[in-house]
Design an enzyme around this catalytic site. Structure first.
Site, PDB file in Angstrom:
ATOM      1  NE  ARG A  21     -30.989 -22.378   2.254  1.00 34.57           N
ATOM      2  CZ  ARG A  21     -32.252 -22.031   2.058  1.00 34.57           C
ATOM      3  NH1 ARG A  21     -33.230 -22.916   2.210  1.00 34.57           N
ATOM      4  NH2 ARG A  21     -32.553 -20.807   1.685  1.00 34.57           N
ATOM      5  CG  ASP A  22     -34.055 -22.110  -1.668  1.00 33.14           C
ATOM      6  OD1 ASP A  22     -34.823 -22.975  -1.203  1.00 33.14           O
ATOM      7  OD2 ASP A  22     -34.467 -21.010  -2.098  1.00 33.14           O
ATOM      8  CG  HIS A 213     -34.304 -15.879  -1.853  1.00 29.90           C
ATOM      9  ND1 HIS A 213     -33.204 -16.710  -1.832  1.00 29.90           N
ATOM     10  CD2 HIS A 213     -35.374 -16.699  -2.007  1.00 29.90           C
ATOM     11  CE1 HIS A 213     -33.594 -17.972  -1.961  1.00 29.90           C
ATOM     12  NE2 HIS A 213     -34.914 -17.989  -2.062  1.00 29.90           N
ATOM     13  CG  HIS A 215     -38.233 -19.140  -5.329  1.00 32.38           C
ATOM     14  ND1 HIS A 215     -38.163 -20.496  -5.203  1.00 32.38           N
ATOM     15  CD2 HIS A 215     -37.433 -18.634  -4.357  1.00 32.38           C
ATOM     16  CE1 HIS A 215     -37.374 -20.813  -4.189  1.00 32.38           C
ATOM     17  NE2 HIS A 215     -36.928 -19.694  -3.649  1.00 32.38           N
ATOM     18  CB  CYS A 246     -40.855 -23.160  -1.572  1.00 31.22           C
ATOM     19  SG  CYS A 246     -41.829 -22.855  -0.091  1.00 31.22           S
ATOM     20  CG  ASN A 255     -33.638 -20.591  -5.527  1.00 37.24           C
ATOM     21  OD1 ASN A 255     -33.772 -19.715  -4.686  1.00 37.24           O
ATOM     22  ND2 ASN A 255     -33.656 -21.877  -5.216  1.00 37.24           N
TER      23      ASN A 255
END
Lengths: 313, 313
Positions: A21-22, A213, A215, A246, A255
């Site tokens: 996903r990310d 979460h 990064h 992002c 990530n």
């Protein structure tokens, strides 16, 4: 009604693979559905149990997530594995409810500026969506996870007051979120900020679990994960090879690297059940399917130290 | 006699740039003396004060360190800057004593196997060299720093007992070392190992400072540095762009990245006096002089987060 603690037992560490996903949010080339299914299967065999597999958004806008339903079915076929998917609007919530997904992921931005830029909604409206999602999800034995993005600083608004984040966490819990996450979306945080935020979030959450979460934009990803573990956090996100980024973090490295995160946990005596060698081999899928996309991480290159048990754990 | 605390005040963090020594240990192409001098000057202007500039070894064997004396003179010309250089044998000690170097660096391996492979000496003989170096250095107002290599695990012998490391630290202090360092030469450690080792070393060292020298082989470098800071360590090594490695750590990514280490300290409220932007610009020298040599690190790419003060510090 499913308790979040069924999916995320509080007596161990749970690592969520968000690469599908990310990790695919910004890429030009993305894996075929078959390759994604193999990614999930191979990671499952390596010991991974928590997969965020996509986003319920129009396929025309985000073609990389057009196969989210197939991937949810993939995960549903694996004993003990759970799937999560992003729902950014009412339509996404309804679409998710119609699937076997275990966890709906909503997002609330820490700042009004980012909320409007990212979701075209106010934060209040984003919390309303959480309320809707929770009502619908709980009736279907699903859980709702809300990530507070930009929780450690915002690339649009700059500084973020921790109290503001805690207020949003409270609002999300009141709206029915089963668990919340704090996201360092653009990699502004250092370990002290993460540790203190985690302790504060834990106080607000009580017996409900929370997610961290992170990064690795500024190389603090693993240090911040370690600080989160110091504070008692037991659910962390990562992505294979550190994929992802992002749109609001130019030049971002993505990530926290999943493989390195597993190693971190193991050095700390937190058993992950994940085989780092087997996990690292899954990178071959990303390499083949996303040519030119850089894969980060150290364990895939250096391997686990030979002949060492962790002396202090 | 110089007190190590004059060079490394205990009330602040001191970051040692080891790129010109450890960073050049294995490279095929190395910077010219002029380029190294510019590297030192520019890092000094960025705020760096501690430079390990080379090794006293035969130029025929290690041509990259043939100019160690010129670089010592370079640093000596900079107000408040201090130089250190490696001395691996008796001849090296005598050569170093004849210069203006502030700090002789000796090495004692944590394991007998690595000691013989690396220095062709027993550990006992290496401690004897420390005794000789300390006697000679103290008469000349210099200090002796002893790094315990492979302190967290050895690529030859495997596991290393922390008690064995502490015993060697004690022996080095008894032999006259002004300060000791623990080195994760091949990147085996995780943050818990580092934190606990630092606390144990601090107990042995009493009021004498100690150094933490970390490699990022398995991506734990910054997390381990953060754990060392948690434990109260205030002297850490790093290298520009993470240059360096170890012949006993194949595929290693080198030392902790200096730029990222500065950022870590700043996020923790530990003022380094170093301008990360100015420091990052020094990478241009390494890039120009060592084509093909990978430079690591995140701050050089992502920059310091805009508009953020550290909320909790």
């Amino acid at each position: 009604m499913t308790d979040a603690r069924t999916i995320y037992p509080t007596d161990r560490v749970s690592l969520r693979e968000v690469g599908l996903r990310d990790g695919l949010q910004l890429v030009k080339h993305f894996p075929s559905t078959e390759a994604k299914a193999a990614w999930i299967d191979e990671e499952y065999c390596a010991g991974v149990r928590h997969f965020e597999v996509g986003s319920f958004l129009p396929a025309a806008r985000m073609p990389q997530f057009a196969d989210v339903r197939e991937l949810i079915d993939c995960v549903a076929a694996l004993d003990g594995a759970t799937s999560a998917a992003l729902t950014m609007n009412e339509r996404g919530v309804e679409d998710a409810i119609a699937t076997d997904v275990d966890e709906l992921v909503c997002v609330v931005s820490a700042t009004e500026e980012h909320s409007r830029a990212n979701m075209n909604r106010s934060r209040e409206s984003a919390v309303d969506l959480v309320r809707l999602a929770a009502g619908r999800a709980h009736a279907e034995n699903k859980i709702v996870n809300v990530g507070i993005s930009m929780a450690f600083g915002c690339s649009i608004a700059g500084e973020v007051e921790p109290d503001e984040v805690l207020r949003l966490v409270e609002q999300c819990l009141e709206a029915g979120a089963d668990l919340v996450g704090v996201a360092d979306t653009v990699g502004f945080a250092g370990p002290l900020q993460v540790e203190r935020m985690c302790r504060a979030v834990a106080r607000v959450c009580g017996d409900r679990p929370y997610i961290v979460h992170l990064h690795d934009t500024r190389g603090m990803g693993i240090a911040n994960a370690s600080a989160a573990l110091d504070a008692g956090a037991r659910i962390l996100d990562g992505s294979l090879g550190g994929l992802g980024g992002c749109p609001f973090a130019p030049g971002a490295t993505g990530n926290v690297v999943f493989e390195d995160l597993v190693f971190l946990c193991e050095t700390r005596g937190l058993a992950t059940g994940i085989d780092i060698g087997a996990l690292s081999r899954v990178r071959a899928i990303a390499e083949a399917e996303m040519p030119g996309e850089p894969l980060h991480g150290h364990l895939a290159r250096a391997g686990v130290p030979p002949g060492v048990r962790w002396q202090f754990t």
